[in-house]
Design a protein around this motif. Sequence first.
Motif, short mmCIF file in Angstrom:
data_model
loop_
_atom_site.label_atom_id
_atom_site.label_comp_id
_atom_site.label_asym_id
_atom_site.label_seq_id
_atom_site.Cartn_x
_atom_site.Cartn_y
_atom_site.Cartn_z
N UNK A 76 0.84 -1.20 0.00
CA UNK A 76 0.00 0.00 0.00
C UNK A 76 0.87 1.24 0.00
N UNK A 77 0.31 2.34 -0.57
CA UNK A 77 0.91 3.66 -0.49
C UNK A 77 -0.06 4.53 0.30
N UNK A 78 0.46 5.38 1.20
CA UNK A 78 -0.43 6.28 1.93
C UNK A 78 -0.16 7.72 1.50
N UNK A 79 -1.21 8.53 1.56
CA UNK A 79 -1.08 9.95 1.22
C UNK A 79 -1.99 10.74 2.14
N UNK A 80 -1.45 11.81 2.72
CA UNK A 80 -2.27 12.66 3.58
C UNK A 80 -1.71 14.07 3.61
N UNK A 117 0.41 -8.54 7.78
CA UNK A 117 1.34 -9.10 6.82
C UNK A 117 1.55 -8.27 5.57
N UNK A 118 0.92 -7.08 5.51
CA UNK A 118 1.12 -6.20 4.35
C UNK A 118 2.33 -5.30 4.55
N UNK A 119 2.63 -4.49 3.54
CA UNK A 119 3.76 -3.57 3.65
C UNK A 119 3.38 -2.22 3.06
N UNK A 120 3.57 -1.14 3.84
CA UNK A 120 3.37 0.21 3.31
C UNK A 120 4.66 0.60 2.60
N UNK A 121 4.62 0.68 1.26
CA UNK A 121 5.86 0.88 0.51
C UNK A 121 6.27 2.33 0.44
N UNK A 139 -2.99 -1.23 -3.00
CA UNK A 139 -4.02 -0.37 -2.43
C UNK A 139 -3.44 0.99 -2.07
N UNK A 140 -4.30 2.00 -1.99
CA UNK A 140 -3.89 3.33 -1.55
C UNK A 140 -4.77 3.73 -0.38
#
Lengths: 394, 288
Positions: free
Chosen positions: A172-176, A197-201, A227-228
């Motif tokens: 996942x990528x996060x944006x804020x 078990x996921x990874x925020x890349x 996902x985002x």
Amino acid sequence: MKQIQHNRRTVMRTVAGLAMSALIPLGVAQAADPIKVGMMLPATGTYAKLGSAIDNAFKLYVEEQGGTLAGRSIEYHAVDDESDPAKATENANRLVVRDGVDVLVGTVHSGVALAMARVAKQRDTLFLVPNAGADDLTRAQCSPNLFRTSFTNWQPAYAMGKAATGMGHKTAVTLTWKYAAGLEAVNGFKQAFEEGGGKVVKELTTPFPGVEFQSFLTEIAALKPDAVYVFFAGGGAAKFAKDYAAAGLKDSVPLYSSGFLTDGTLGAMGGAGEGLITALHYADGLDNAKDKAFRAAYQAKYGMPPDVYAVQGYDAAQLLHAGLKAVGGDMSKKAEMRAAMRSATIESPRGNFTLSSSHNPVQDIYLRKASGEENPSTGIAAKALADPGTGCKM
Amino acid sequence: MDFTTFLIQLLNAVQYGLLLFLVASGLTLVFGIMGIINLAHGSFYMLGAYMAFVLTSMTGNLLLTILIGIPLALAFGAALEALLFTHLYKRNHLDQVLLTYGLILIFEELRSLTVGDDVHGVPVPEMFSMSIPLSDTLSYPVYRLVISAVCLLLALGLYLLIQRTRLGMMIRAGSHDRDMVQALGININGLYRTVFAIGVALAALAGMLAAPISSVYPGMGGGVLIISFVIVVIGGIGSVWGALVAALVIGFADTFGKVFMPDMAGLTVYLVMALVLLWRPEGIFRKG
């Protein structure tokens, strides 16, 4: 002559007063005193609508109880906080010190609420928070006199992260916006997503309240995550959802968020918001009788449907009532009243909730899927989720 | 970053820069050429965006909205000039700041009273609503490219108006020496009213064109105001080409700032401004 008349009247009044007080037992005399409730909410500015929803619903509950809580009438003192942290201490002092309110209620903006918490703590005044989601209010800044009926920024985001891994997403990528609420939300999402078990890349941020997103969309398209997760609200939320769809990303990379992305903004997004999945402690079309009754009553009185902010305001009044009932309306019994509030089960339109040891709701977080201008629930993302309350010492 | 992504970011930068020029173009006239410090520029932009929202929900057509909106904005600008701004030309800048700051507050409250505090959207016109695929995951909305084209046309039009027409000559002369122009028998009041009205109409046009991609919300004029002043100042006050170049420079600084130093993204624009002003204190294209 006038002087004599005046004196006679004064004597009469004093005699009558003495007679009355002799007749009436002390407890009832006190019940005749209203409880002073200080409503410190935004009445102007961007958050004005949220403030009035909270105010409306709080008063709706009190009216439903016949205008009194545990036999005591309610007297409102209102201050417009303008969502301005710089004026927050002064405004809170006006209510707590000048008006001497028994209960302080507020507010929407987290920065303002943190300042209010300091003032309320100094005077040990009961403080109810019907929105502000800053984690710290019920973590490091928690206090025996502070109770929150809304959420921590961490809560919906954590539930969303959990649900996202449940859907099988690995990256996942996060944006804020780079401000407290957004960063706290991203932390919550990341924690749950990586626990699953996921990874925020990549964690992207943009200065608040900037709304130029093209370069981020290009970056997301290049990173191709599963996902985002974003945290935006209001005008920025509407713009982001439109840009995301226009860039063709909506169909290839699913977009998730805390519910504020799609609350009150779906109309402005046009079709771009359709089907967006968000997590929040309230949703449209919940299958519970309390919610249906609340929505009907609110609609009848104010001529518009209630929103999540109204629910939080309503529950603040319910929580106050739970405390007052336990002490028969005697607010001087502080410890007993707070213990009762702490252990109360609130029958909220969102579903029943209790409070954690740091005085934040332990509540179900719903998964919602936008449809038209509504966010109907599609299930529960996290059952009875409690904020960890890290750093809270009472 | 691979080469395709770099090219797309380049496109983003140019496109954002042109959008910024559009937004700042009205201020180039009113502040750059007429010399009025107009803090209400952002409010005129907001006015355009809300006009787009209200008129499009009635007409259902953005093009028609713009055709109706521009005369309305011109009339509004002329009326404001006649009632308020005409008294300001001989006053100092502080008075202009006070008046236009007051206007911001008035316009925000009027907006709140009439349209409310909700967030609204304006649909992208049907014929431009498609996107062009650029890579396997990213496509580019055609409407953004259309806006870029409009900006280029507008820049050319403004340049020709100021530099190549008789009206432009009078405007330039008027900004240089108001009394002398009047002594030569030119109706300076009418001239200034025209220029001011055009400035307001440009800001409103920017708001109307940007409404479908930016959405319409309270306080939207605030961010626009500051970036517009940045562009006019570093472009060189009074220069149309300067504003265009400055807008592109800012577009690049902002886009690549977000890519290469995301933690400082809020700073890059102002850093570039400081550097340009150190290099050329009068702005890039300031003429003698």
